[in-house]
Enzyme design. Structure first.
Site, mmCIF file in Angstrom:
data_model
loop_
_atom_site.group_PDB
_atom_site.id
_atom_site.type_symbol
_atom_site.label_atom_id
_atom_site.label_comp_id
_atom_site.label_asym_id
_atom_site.label_seq_id
_atom_site.Cartn_x
_atom_site.Cartn_y
_atom_site.Cartn_z
ATOM 1 N N ARG A 23 63.572 -19.529 -4.390
ATOM 2 C CA ARG A 23 63.425 -18.116 -4.763
ATOM 3 C C ARG A 23 64.690 -17.312 -4.537
ATOM 4 O O ARG A 23 64.906 -16.281 -5.176
ATOM 5 C CB ARG A 23 62.285 -17.476 -3.956
ATOM 6 C CG ARG A 23 60.922 -18.114 -4.130
ATOM 7 C CD ARG A 23 59.963 -17.584 -3.074
ATOM 8 N NE ARG A 23 60.448 -17.900 -1.730
ATOM 9 C CZ ARG A 23 59.951 -17.351 -0.617
ATOM 10 N NH1 ARG A 23 58.982 -16.454 -0.689
ATOM 11 N NH2 ARG A 23 60.441 -17.700 0.570
ATOM 12 N N GLN A 46 75.528 6.138 10.046
ATOM 13 C CA GLN A 46 75.790 6.339 8.621
ATOM 14 C C GLN A 46 76.157 5.011 7.985
ATOM 15 O O GLN A 46 76.874 4.209 8.575
ATOM 16 C CB GLN A 46 76.937 7.350 8.441
ATOM 17 C CG GLN A 46 77.320 7.638 6.989
ATOM 18 C CD GLN A 46 78.394 8.723 6.885
ATOM 19 O OE1 GLN A 46 78.325 9.735 7.586
ATOM 20 N NE2 GLN A 46 79.371 8.511 6.028
ATOM 21 N N ASN A 48 77.926 3.364 4.479
ATOM 22 C CA ASN A 48 78.772 3.666 3.331
ATOM 23 C C ASN A 48 78.814 2.463 2.395
ATOM 24 O O ASN A 48 78.740 1.315 2.844
ATOM 25 C CB ASN A 48 80.195 4.013 3.784
ATOM 26 C CG ASN A 48 80.229 5.221 4.697
ATOM 27 O OD1 ASN A 48 79.501 6.186 4.499
ATOM 28 N ND2 ASN A 48 81.086 5.179 5.705
ATOM 29 N N ARG A 59 92.363 -0.160 -0.131
ATOM 30 C CA ARG A 59 91.805 1.042 0.490
ATOM 31 C C ARG A 59 92.206 1.027 1.966
ATOM 32 O O ARG A 59 91.861 0.111 2.699
ATOM 33 C CB ARG A 59 90.276 1.068 0.353
ATOM 34 C CG ARG A 59 89.779 1.098 -1.093
ATOM 35 C CD ARG A 59 88.254 1.082 -1.136
ATOM 36 N NE ARG A 59 87.730 0.995 -2.482
ATOM 37 C CZ ARG A 59 87.366 2.025 -3.251
ATOM 38 N NH1 ARG A 59 87.481 3.265 -2.776
ATOM 39 N NH2 ARG A 59 86.886 1.832 -4.454
ATOM 40 N N HIS A 62 92.589 3.347 7.184
ATOM 41 C CA HIS A 62 91.895 4.580 7.530
ATOM 42 C C HIS A 62 91.354 4.561 8.955
ATOM 43 O O HIS A 62 91.023 3.508 9.497
ATOM 44 C CB HIS A 62 90.718 4.798 6.578
ATOM 45 C CG HIS A 62 91.096 4.869 5.140
ATOM 46 N ND1 HIS A 62 90.253 4.469 4.122
ATOM 47 C CD2 HIS A 62 92.223 5.291 4.530
ATOM 48 C CE1 HIS A 62 90.848 4.647 2.950
ATOM 49 N NE2 HIS A 62 92.052 5.146 3.173
ATOM 50 N N LYS A 72 83.152 0.401 13.163
ATOM 51 C CA LYS A 72 82.640 -0.011 11.856
ATOM 52 C C LYS A 72 82.075 -1.428 11.920
ATOM 53 O O LYS A 72 82.625 -2.293 12.612
ATOM 54 C CB LYS A 72 83.761 0.020 10.802
ATOM 55 C CG LYS A 72 84.359 1.399 10.558
ATOM 56 C CD LYS A 72 85.463 1.356 9.518
ATOM 57 C CE LYS A 72 86.040 2.748 9.275
ATOM 58 N NZ LYS A 72 87.130 2.722 8.257
ATOM 59 N N TYR A 132 79.355 -0.722 4.797
ATOM 60 C CA TYR A 132 79.694 -0.692 6.211
ATOM 61 C C TYR A 132 78.994 0.440 6.937
ATOM 62 O O TYR A 132 78.758 1.511 6.389
ATOM 63 C CB TYR A 132 81.205 -0.638 6.436
ATOM 64 C CG TYR A 132 81.939 0.527 5.844
ATOM 65 C CD1 TYR A 132 82.304 1.613 6.625
ATOM 66 C CD2 TYR A 132 82.317 0.531 4.496
ATOM 67 C CE1 TYR A 132 83.016 2.674 6.091
ATOM 68 C CE2 TYR A 132 83.027 1.582 3.949
ATOM 69 C CZ TYR A 132 83.363 2.657 4.750
ATOM 70 O OH TYR A 132 84.067 3.713 4.199
ATOM 71 N N ASP A 143 89.912 12.994 9.597
ATOM 72 C CA ASP A 143 90.279 11.815 8.806
ATOM 73 C C ASP A 143 91.791 11.623 8.831
ATOM 74 O O ASP A 143 92.547 12.557 8.573
ATOM 75 C CB ASP A 143 89.792 12.009 7.361
ATOM 76 C CG ASP A 143 89.942 10.760 6.531
ATOM 77 O OD1 ASP A 143 89.924 9.655 7.098
ATOM 78 O OD2 ASP A 143 90.060 10.894 5.290
ATOM 79 N N LYS A 169 96.485 9.520 -1.844
ATOM 80 C CA LYS A 169 96.373 9.775 -0.416
ATOM 81 C C LYS A 169 96.842 8.579 0.403
ATOM 82 O O LYS A 169 97.583 8.733 1.386
ATOM 83 C CB LYS A 169 94.921 10.112 -0.074
ATOM 84 C CG LYS A 169 94.639 10.351 1.396
ATOM 85 C CD LYS A 169 93.161 10.661 1.602
ATOM 86 C CE LYS A 169 92.819 10.813 3.063
ATOM 87 N NZ LYS A 169 91.370 11.077 3.270
ATOM 88 N N ASP A 170 96.448 7.372 -0.007
ATOM 89 C CA ASP A 170 96.803 6.182 0.760
ATOM 90 C C ASP A 170 98.275 5.799 0.618
ATOM 91 O O ASP A 170 98.802 5.054 1.449
ATOM 92 C CB ASP A 170 95.917 5.005 0.354
ATOM 93 C CG ASP A 170 94.510 5.110 0.935
ATOM 94 O OD1 ASP A 170 94.300 5.953 1.827
ATOM 95 O OD2 ASP A 170 93.625 4.349 0.502
#
Length: 198
Positions: A23, A46, A48, A59, A62, A72, A132, A143, A169-170
């Site tokens: 299955r 939270q 994400n 990415r 951060h 995380k 995550y 941030d 930004k990165d």
């Protein structure tokens, strides 16, 4: 669930068991009591979910600063990534060092990254999805970032600089040498806790 230490002991690599048959499969991907048994006593608040439609999306790197610093727990549900965590805790014996691991939906592995680390990843396949958990809510005011390809970090990214697909930004994060001392390494008796430098 198999839990192992990485080169930096505060970072853990996890592999939940998958129970499969004709299955499909069933897997318990997070169990708080198992985490606590391995020294991970974190309350996540939270979840994400990111989708990167192309290969070589980068990415990161951060992090959030106190009082909204984030631990995380990260896994891949489709595709694969080259995942990186850099120790930015001032005074840590592994300050400026990184842990890099390939996470994939096929391997079903995860990584736990405590507060005090800059985190980022590069997609190795198109249509890669990453989920995550974090233990502090997102705060734009707190941030921050670290330049993903700072030579001082020695990260063996699997792509050339010109191939990376980055946000504006990165591209503009500072190198490690210019990063303020946001985190202080505590005594080993409280390893994994990162505090704002007083």
């Amino acid at each position: 669930m198999k839990v192992t230490q990485s080169e930096i002991p505060d970072i853990k690599i996890l592999k939940p068991v998958r129970h499969g048959d004709e299955r499909g499969f069933f897997s318990e991907v997070f169990k708080e009591n198992i985490f606590r048994e391995h020294g991970i006593d974190v309350h996540f608040v939270q979840d994400n979910h990111s989708l990167s439609v192309r290969k070589w999306v980068v990415r990161g790197l951060h992090f959030q600063i106190p009082p909204f610093a984030q631990a995380k727990l990260l896994r891949v549900t489709s595709g694969s990534i080259f995942d990186v965590a850099v120790d930015i805790r001032w005074g840590s014996p592994s300050f400026g060092q990184c842990v890099a691991v390939v996470l994939s939906a096929s391997e079903w592995n995860q990584i736990f990254i405590p507060e005090g680390f800059a985190h980022g990843f590069c997609t190795l396949e198109p249509n890669t999805e990453v989920i995550y958990k974090v233990n502090s809510y997102y705060s734009a005011e707190h941030d921050r970032g670290l330049l993903w390809n700072d030579p001082a970090l020695g990260i063996a990214w699997p792509l050339a600089v010109g191939e990376a697909l980055l946000s504006d930004k990165d591209r503009d994060h500072p190198v490690l040498a210019d990063l303020p001392r946001y985190f202080r390494y505590d005594h080993p008796s409280v390893r994994g806790v990162a505090n704002l430098r007083r």
